[in-house]
Design a protein around this motif. Structure first.
Motif, PDB file in Angstrom:
ATOM      1  N   LEU A   1       0.820  -1.210   0.000  1.00 36.46           N
ATOM      2  CA  LEU A   1       0.000   0.000   0.000  1.00 36.46           C
ATOM      3  C   LEU A   1       0.856   1.264   0.000  1.00 36.46           C
ATOM      4  O   LEU A   1       0.458   2.292  -0.582  1.00 36.46           O
ATOM      5  N   ARG A   2       2.018   1.201   0.621  1.00 35.71           N
ATOM      6  CA  ARG A   2       2.905   2.369   0.586  1.00 35.71           C
ATOM      7  C   ARG A   2       3.395   2.626  -0.830  1.00 35.71           C
ATOM      8  O   ARG A   2       3.530   3.784  -1.261  1.00 35.71           O
ATOM      9  N   ALA A   3       3.618   1.567  -1.569  1.00 34.87           N
ATOM     10  CA  ALA A   3       4.009   1.739  -2.967  1.00 34.87           C
ATOM     11  C   ALA A   3       2.889   2.402  -3.779  1.00 34.87           C
ATOM     12  O   ALA A   3       3.148   3.256  -4.649  1.00 34.87           O
ATOM     13  N   TYR A   4       1.631   2.029  -3.477  1.00 31.51           N
ATOM     14  CA  TYR A   4       0.500   2.669  -4.149  1.00 31.51           C
ATOM     15  C   TYR A   4       0.423   4.155  -3.783  1.00 31.51           C
ATOM     16  O   TYR A   4       0.057   4.997  -4.613  1.00 31.51           O
ATOM     17  N   VAL A   5       0.739   4.477  -2.513  1.00 33.20           N
ATOM     18  CA  VAL A   5       0.738   5.886  -2.101  1.00 33.20           C
ATOM     19  C   VAL A   5       1.731   6.688  -2.943  1.00 33.20           C
ATOM     20  O   VAL A   5       1.423   7.800  -3.438  1.00 33.20           O
TER      21      VAL A   5
END
Length: 441
Positions: free
Chosen positions: A35-39
């Motif tokens: 999810l941090r990569a999506y952010v």
């Protein structure tokens, strides 16, 4: 075996809990990183113009562009929603009140992973989602604009992975526990089998059914078995030498006494004293021959001795019409010499037959630690004074009644030699005297 089983039941579940915790931690880390990569991918296309967030119509990650895909991107500012991806269309934001959203706002420049629940397109309010929130600040002409990017993902896939992992883990752990318990049980049974056999042989020796340990044992027990056999053989040989020495002593003493008694010039008083000496020697030698505690490993069948005595006494007192009842469990053993048991029971049964009107009963009772012989008759019984005096040496039967008293001093001495107890009381069942012999079994 219990300690080994306890180790399996404690250790393997602890391993299962530890592995399960590590797996869940790994899943959480994986979700956090994903999810941090999506952010970062959303921030890469985020712009601010005139203090407003400007986003492209479509994002690079296609799931953000498909309605209800399960992956959503949201941007909030001052706890207000300023933008959301196409995939979020039709969903309601969770809120703590009419003005406050239930989405976290982490410290500027940091992210946080939480879990929220909100209604889906079908109106179901039981959808759990994980949310990774990251706060940033954009420089504008007037003042910095603080926003928070939220990546929301349905956690059904993650929960399914955890559930499948738990099912697989605990299934195999339970199978492993059962297999280990069976293997350990078989292994311990095989390992401890010589000890069990050793215990059984010792019990047979203690009951008098064996005189030595006959089985072959492993090296760890073989030395002990050999030493025990040496001890048993030595004890038997010493007892035999002791008996032979007593027999020689009896012979060497009785011969001179017989010569003295044959002398015609001896007075009647001297002859009587020589006879008393002869009787004393016989009594003390018989008493010394009693094996008692020295023959701890010997045992004789009570039924054999009692049956012979009853048959003999039945013939002797057939004219008196005395019925002798014998009650005992089969295969009971007495730890001692057959002659000693024969003398004790013989004296008591003979006295009971003389005192009885028509009924005598011999009962043998075995408990975990006590062996009891109970001799009862339906005779006149004994008074309290007679019970106190009956074991005195020289007490004759005819001083109170025909029977009871002959040889009772010898019986008392033998009982004491075997560290037993002889109790005289009144028989509740027959009304006469009741003699109870008890020995540690």
């Amino acid at each position: 075996m219990l300690s080994g089983l306890l180790l399996i039941l404690v250790l393997l579940p602890l391993i299962g809990v530890t592995v399960n915790s590590a797996f869940q931690h790994q899943i959480t880390q994986s979700i956090n990183n994903q999810l941090r990569a999506y952010v970062y991918s959303v921030l890469a296309v985020t712009e601010v113009k005139d203090d407003k967030v400007v986003m492209p119509n479509y994002l690079l990650e296609n799931q953000f562009n498909v309605i209800g895909s399960g992956l959503y991107a949201l941007i909030t500012s001052n706890n207000e929603l300023v933008w959301h991806s196409e995939s979020f269309f039709g969903l309601d934001l969770p809120a703590t009140s009419s003005t406050n959203l239930a989405l976290p706002t982490p410290v500027m420049g940091q992210g946080s992973l939480t879990q929220v629940r909100f209604d889906d397109l079908a109106g179901n309010g039981d959808n759990n989602h994980v949310v990774y929130s990251f706060s940033v600040s954009f420089e504008t002409n007037e003042k910095p604009l603080a926003i928070t990017v939220h990546i929301v993902k349905d956690d059904a896939d993650y929960q399914k992975q955890i559930s499948e992992f738990n099912t697989t883990l605990w299934t195999w752990l339970i199978v492993l526990m059962i297999v280990l318990a069976l293997v350990q049980g078989v292994w311990l049974f095989w390992t401890l089998k010589p000890l069990n056999q050793f215990t059984k042989e010792l019990a047979l020796v203690d009951k008098g059914q064996q005189t030595r340990l006959n089985q072959d044992y492993p090296n760890e027990l073989n030395a002990v078995a050999k030493q025990l056999n040496v001890l048993l053989n030595t004890e038997q040989q010493q007892r035999q030498r002791y008996r032979n020495a007593l027999a020689d002593l009896a012979h060497s003493l009785k011969t001179p006494l017989a010569v003295l008694q044959s002398q015609t010039e001896l007075s009647e008083e001297s002859k009587e004293q020589a006879t008393n000496i002869n009787n004393i020697i016989s009594y003390q030698l018989n008493k010394a021959k009693s094996s008692a505690n020295q023959a701890w490993h010997l045992g004789i069948s009570i039924d054999d001795v009692a049956s012979k005595l009853i048959r003999t006494l039945a013939k002797i007192y057939q004219d008196s019409h005395v019925d002798i009842d014998y009650q005992a469990a089969p295969k009971l053993m007495f730890k001692g010499e057959e002659a000693d048991l024969h003398e004790m029971l013989g004296n008591l049964l003979d006295n009971a037959c003389k005192a009885a009107k028509s009924q005598v009963c011999l009962s043998v009772v075995q408990t975990d630690s006590v062996l009891s012989f109970i001799i009862e008759d339906d005779g006149q019984g004994l008074t309290e004074q007679q019970r106190q005096n009956i074991f005195e040496r020289g007490m004759r039967a005819d001083t109170y009644h025909q029977g009871h008293g002959i040889g009772l001093a010898i019986v008392q001495d033998l009982v004491k030699t075997y560290q037993g107890e002889l109790v005289v009381s009144q028989s509740e069942s027959y009304g006469g005297a009741k003699f109870t012999l008890t020995f540690a079994s």
